[in-house]
Design a protein around this motif. Structure first.
Motif, short mmCIF file in Angstrom:
data_model
loop_
_atom_site.label_atom_id
_atom_site.label_comp_id
_atom_site.label_asym_id
_atom_site.label_seq_id
_atom_site.Cartn_x
_atom_site.Cartn_y
_atom_site.Cartn_z
N GLN A 134 8.18 -4.04 1.45
CA GLN A 134 7.44 -5.29 1.54
C GLN A 134 8.32 -6.47 1.12
OE1 GLN A 134 3.73 -5.28 -0.59
NE2 GLN A 134 2.70 -3.99 0.92
N GLU A 176 -1.91 -7.09 -4.79
CA GLU A 176 -2.00 -6.86 -3.35
C GLU A 176 -3.45 -6.65 -2.93
OE1 GLU A 176 -0.06 -4.06 0.19
OE2 GLU A 176 0.24 -3.54 -1.93
N LEU A 180 6.00 -10.79 -5.23
CA LEU A 180 5.26 -9.57 -4.86
C LEU A 180 5.04 -8.65 -6.06
CD1 LEU A 180 5.78 -10.64 -2.01
CD2 LEU A 180 6.19 -8.31 -1.29
#
Length: 281
Positions: free
Chosen positions: A42, A114, A109
């Motif tokens: 990701q 998420e 991230l």
């Protein structure tokens, strides 16, 4: 009537960003939906989408500017300024920039939760509309603070240019880069991220940011809004004019009428029709 045109003009920008992001998100969802993507993948994907779109879109815009016909047709700059030589790309500069971008992607991230939001076009459209309005407010606040006596030195590197090129969008000091990145992703820390939405936002965000610094009106930027900011150093602190109008810091812009900017075109025709009627009376 003028106030209505101004409101529609500013909303048009938000809606265009939201629709574009939602369409690009659908493409990323189609590509990634059936693939297991771990954290590192990701990060790499987010970083690559941002970097490739930044250089790709930037070079495309600069290529358009080399064509005299297209540059004249799309030019949004009204106030002439002295042309300036822009920094040339160096291997060291590109590597340094990509290291900053990769570290930013990794931290964002890692810290943000998420959330999988699926591919509902309507829900994504609503999310991106909220996202651009919130991002514009966050950018407005941070950018206006950069123009205070306390913080303006952080912002001086970006303001080395009154004339502008698309790649001036990335010409920032390290501290400004960190602050601007944090303000841009603040909604992600609050509401969580979906990697397909994040990639779409990165792609479209680069497109309007690069166009906004290019002095051209191609698809997203319907006026000389940011040109005026680089010329005067004061006012027009937002991504677009909505929050500047709310907080009374808007330098009046010259709008670019055209098929890609229907509100400006409608306003232009309305004014032209009104002037014609006045002459016939």
């Amino acid at each position: 009537m003028q106030k209505l045109f101004n409101l529609c003009f500013e909303l048009e920008f938000y809606i265009k960003i939201a629709i574009s992001c939602a369409i690009v998100q659908q493409a990323f969802y189609f590509l990634l939906n059936n693939i297991e993507i771990n954290f590192i993948t990701q990060v790499l994907l987010y970083w690559l989408v941002g970097s490739i779109s930044f250089y790709g879109i930037g070079f495309l815009i600069e290529k358009i500017k080399t064509n005299d016909v297209w540059r004249e047709k799309l030019n949004a700059r009204v106030k002439k300024v002295k042309k300036q030589p822009f920094p040339s790309f160096t291997v060291k500069g590109i590597i340094t920039g990509e290291i900053k971008a990769f570290i930013s992607a990794l931290i964002i991230l890692y810290l943000a939760p998420e959330v999988h939001r699926g591919n509902s076009l309507l829900l994504n459209l609503g999310w991106f509309l909220m996202r651009i309005v919130a991002a514009d407010l966050c950018f407005y606040v941070s950018h206006r603070l950069f123009h205070t006596k306390l913080l303006y030195k952080i912002h001086l590197k970006h303001h080395e240019f009154s004339d502008s090129s698309s790649f001036v969008a990335g010409h920032k000091s390290l501290l400004e880069y960190i602050i601007v990145t944090l303000t841009d992703v603040l909604p992600i820390f609050i509401f969580g991220y979906d990697i397909t939405q994040l990639c779409a936002w990165s792609f479209i965000g680069n497109a309007y940011n690069l166009e906004g610094h290019s002095s051209l009106s191609i698809f997203f930027i319907p006026s000389n809004f940011h040109d005026l900011h680089h010329t005067s150093f004061h006012g027009n602190y937002g991504i677009h004019g909505f929050w500047d109008r709310v907080f009374n810091t808007l330098n009046p812009t010259t709008k670019k009428p055209g098929i890609m900017f229907p509100v400006s075109l409608l306003e232009y025709k309305s004014i032209k029709s009104s002037l014609s009627n006045d002459r016939t009376i």
